[in-house]
Enzyme design. Structure first.
Site, PDB file in Angstrom:
ATOM      1  N   CYS A 272      -3.537   1.146   6.923  1.00 38.94           N
ATOM      2  CA  CYS A 272      -3.807   0.524   8.232  1.00 38.94           C
ATOM      3  C   CYS A 272      -4.362   1.537   9.224  1.00 38.94           C
ATOM      4  O   CYS A 272      -4.934   1.155  10.236  1.00 38.94           O
ATOM      5  CB  CYS A 272      -2.529  -0.063   8.816  1.00 38.94           C
ATOM      6  SG  CYS A 272      -1.839  -1.325   7.775  1.00 38.94           S
TER       7      CYS A 272
ATOM      8  N   GLU B  50       8.050   3.079  14.757  1.00 39.30           N
ATOM      9  CA  GLU B  50       8.886   3.532  13.649  1.00 39.30           C
ATOM     10  C   GLU B  50       8.873   5.058  13.652  1.00 39.30           C
ATOM     11  O   GLU B  50       8.011   5.688  14.254  1.00 39.30           O
ATOM     12  CB  GLU B  50       8.333   2.977  12.337  1.00 39.30           C
ATOM     13  CG  GLU B  50       8.370   1.454  12.319  1.00 39.30           C
ATOM     14  CD  GLU B  50       7.964   0.848  10.994  1.00 39.30           C
ATOM     15  OE1 GLU B  50       6.847   1.122  10.516  1.00 39.30           O
ATOM     16  OE2 GLU B  50       8.772   0.098  10.429  1.00 39.30           O
TER      17      GLU B  50
ATOM     18  N   ASN C  72       0.806  -1.238   0.000  1.00 40.29           N
ATOM     19  CA  ASN C  72       0.000   0.000   0.000  1.00 40.29           C
ATOM     20  C   ASN C  72       0.835   1.282   0.000  1.00 40.29           C
ATOM     21  O   ASN C  72       0.384   2.317  -0.483  1.00 40.29           O
ATOM     22  CB  ASN C  72      -1.034  -0.001   1.141  1.00 40.29           C
ATOM     23  CG  ASN C  72      -0.433  -0.104   2.513  1.00 40.29           C
ATOM     24  OD1 ASN C  72       0.755  -0.392   2.661  1.00 40.29           O
ATOM     25  ND2 ASN C  72      -1.237   0.124   3.527  1.00 40.29           N
TER      26      ASN C  72
ATOM     27  N   GLU D  98       4.110  -3.558  12.433  1.00 41.05           N
ATOM     28  CA  GLU D  98       2.965  -2.649  12.309  1.00 41.05           C
ATOM     29  C   GLU D  98       1.880  -3.446  11.602  1.00 41.05           C
ATOM     30  O   GLU D  98       2.013  -3.787  10.427  1.00 41.05           O
ATOM     31  CB  GLU D  98       3.380  -1.410  11.518  1.00 41.05           C
ATOM     32  CG  GLU D  98       2.353  -0.308  11.582  1.00 41.05           C
ATOM     33  CD  GLU D  98       1.869   0.091  10.216  1.00 41.05           C
ATOM     34  OE1 GLU D  98       0.655  -0.092   9.964  1.00 41.05           O
ATOM     35  OE2 GLU D  98       2.679   0.557   9.414  1.00 41.05           O
TER      36      GLU D  98
HETATM   37  C1  SIN Z   1       0.068   1.784   6.588  1.00 46.15           C
HETATM   38  O1  SIN Z   1      -1.042   1.840   6.145  1.00 46.15           O
HETATM   39  O2  SIN Z   1       0.573   0.702   6.879  1.00 46.15           O
HETATM   40  C2  SIN Z   1       0.931   3.008   6.812  1.00 46.15           C
HETATM   41  C3  SIN Z   1       0.205   4.276   6.694  1.00 46.15           C
HETATM   42  C4  SIN Z   1       1.068   5.479   6.945  1.00 46.15           C
HETATM   43  O3  SIN Z   1       2.276   5.373   7.159  1.00 46.15           O
HETATM   44  O4  SIN Z   1       0.523   6.567   6.948  1.00 46.15           O
END
Ligand code: SIN
Length: 502
Positions: free
Chosen positions: A305, A478, A173, A271
């Site tokens: 996510c 992170e 993604n 994550e």
């Molecule tokens: C993710 O959807 O895993 C990361 C989203 C983000 O870093 O904003």
């Protein structure tokens, strides 16, 4: 009513013809600095989710290439760890400059293989480059401590040293930003890193690795292995030389990887999945809340996510908010991300579309109403944005991560009930609260069991801030200063005999 742009409106030229620097389009894996085909000669195809056409192929590498990458990484490790932090930082700064110089090409690669609108791809490049810049700076600040000892003849030093050969398994993604978020702190800390990008989006990873090589990163410090996940994954999780694994992806896969890493007691940072609640209180600024929901829910067509999964709106504002949201979202153009003005691209594959449709059907079957959109059919991998009113806790949209452009609106009266519902999930990645009262917003923010809270903001992503989840949404952080600590061991040295005469 949303406008759908026909994918055929975009000419079917191949990816390298769209690039200013066609050499950034690599169809080989990078093992220890060498660009290689798979040992078995096999390849796997990669498709453009907007058109369904094949973009190219990548080597179907597996266990033998993974073992080779680990061995080369291990032989390059000491020299890299022993470089001055300044030298590591300078190479990373050059890498950052090259990423910025090539951002148009990198954005095109992302959009063609992942589908997101080109403007979002450009934003992803600056987001990803931000991690390279940030950690190039953090490389020079891995300070230890001098600890006052109990004994007068003793000195105690706690120093930070690289954890060793590291591995990163990254999702489709954010095919550039997630690699940068993991590799930049590893490299800054002095660790070689082996990346397994998603098989859906390998070309962004290759281009990023090529630019790192051009920046002067020594061979073996960044390898990229393409191909199906199983063979490579089990070597990365099982090999004793790999001391750290970072993974972004589903909770289901995270649990498997964690079990595999336990055999050699590797450090992990994960994550994982989310089920973000987005609380809008009666006193919220409606326009701000609408733009917050759009930023959070419809970024990357809802495939993040951290995106709002459950939108909880207080009774007194519910109908006005729903109408304003529907009005704003109805103007979002759906289509090939290379087309100007497109706000929602295709989903990554057909199973993703099927999941979105299943969630919508389930909600409608249980009494929700589609204020906008509905089940998509005959639109390939494109899903129009959907807004559902009357969503309830028993629906799939409340219990599972939809990972698509569906905004279910739940109605609540009491703030404490909304907080209980928000926390009633095994996930704890991101949550959002909108209120014009800082007192009420903080009351909610402090009670939400999530790693990141957006208050009057639909975004929680920045290289300067810790990113990560609670509960089954992950382990570790992170970004920020914490991101580099995930790749550092703390070593304590006790020095005795200090009172002897010189
Ligand atoms: C993710 O959807 O895993 C990361 C989203 C983000 O870093 O904003």
């Amino acid at each position: 009513m949303n406008t759908f742009v026909s994918p055929k409106a975009v000419s079917p030229t191949s990816l390298h013809q769209k690039l200013r620097d066609p050499s950034l389009f690599k169809e080989q894996a990078c093992v220890g600095g060498r660009w290689v085909d798979a040992d078995n000669g096999e390849t796997i195809p990669v498709y453009d989710p907007a058109t369904g056409s094949q973009i190219g192929t990548v080597p179907s590498t597996g266990a033998p290439e993974a073992i080779r990458a680990i061995e080369i990484a291990n032989s390059a490790y000491r020299a890299w760890a022993n470089q001055s932090a300044l030298t590591r930082a300078q190479i990373m700064e050059k890498w950052f400059d090259l990423v910025i110089e090539n951002s148009d090409d990198l954005a095109t690669i992302i959009t063609v293989e992942q589908g997101k609108p080109i403007g979002e791809s450009r934003t992803e490049i600056s987001y990803g480059a931000g991690f390279i810049k940030w950690f190039s700076e953090e490389a020079r600040r891995t300070y230890g401590q001098v600890i006052p000892a109990n004994e007068t003849d003793r000195r105690i030093l706690a120093v930070k040293q690289p954890v060793g050969v590291s591995a990163a398994i990254t999702p489709w993604n954010f095919p550039v930003a997630m690699i940068a978020r993991k590799c930049a702190p590893a490299i800054a800390a002095g660790c070689p890193v082996i990346v397994k990008p998603s098989e859906f989006t390998p070309f962004s990873a290759m281009a990023l690795a090529l630019l790192a090589q051009r920046a002067g990163l020594p061979d073996g410090i960044l390898s990229v292995l393409t191909g199906p996940p199983e063979g490579i994954g089990s070597v990365l999780t099982g090999h004793p030389t790999v001391r750290k694994l970072s993974f972004t992806g589903s909770t289901r896969v995270g649990k498997i990887l964690m079990r595999q890493c336990s055999e050699t007691v590797k450090r992990v940072s994960f994550e994982l999945g989310g089920n973000a609640p987005f609380l809008i209180l009666d006193d919220a600024d409606i326009d701000l809340a609408v733009s917050g929901v759009i930023a959070s829910k419809f970024r990357n067509a809802g495939q993040t996510c951290v995106c709002a999964n459950r939108i909880l709106v207080q009774d007194g504002i519910y109908d006005r908010f729903a109408d304003k949201l529907a009005q704003a979202v109805s103007e979002m153009k759906v289509g090939n991300g290379l087309e100007p003005g497109v706000a929602i691209g295709p989903l990554i594959n057909l199973p993703a579309v099927e999941k979105v449709n299943r969630h919508i059907e389930n909600a409608l079957g249980e009494g929700a109403k589609a204020l906008l959109g509905g089940v998509s059919s005959g639109t390939g991998q494109f899903c129009g944005p959907t807004i559902l009113t009357g969503a309830t806790a028993s629906m799939l949209v409340a219990r599972e991560e939809t990972f698509g452009p569906v905004a279910p609106l739940f109605r609540f009266k009491e703030i404490d009930d909304a907080i209980d519902f928000a926390n009633d999930t095994p996930f704890g990645l991101a949550a959002y609260a909108f209120s014009e009262s800082m007192h009420r917003a903080l009351y909610v923010g402090e009670r939400l069991e999530f790693g990141m809270i957006g208050i009057n903001s639909g975004s929680v992503s920045s290289e300067v801030a810790p990113f990560g989840g609670m509960k089954e949404s992950g382990i570790g952080r992170e970004g920020a200063g914490h991101g580099i600590d995930e790749y550092l061991e703390l070593k304590t040295m006790h020095i005795g005999g200090m009172n002897r005469p010189v």
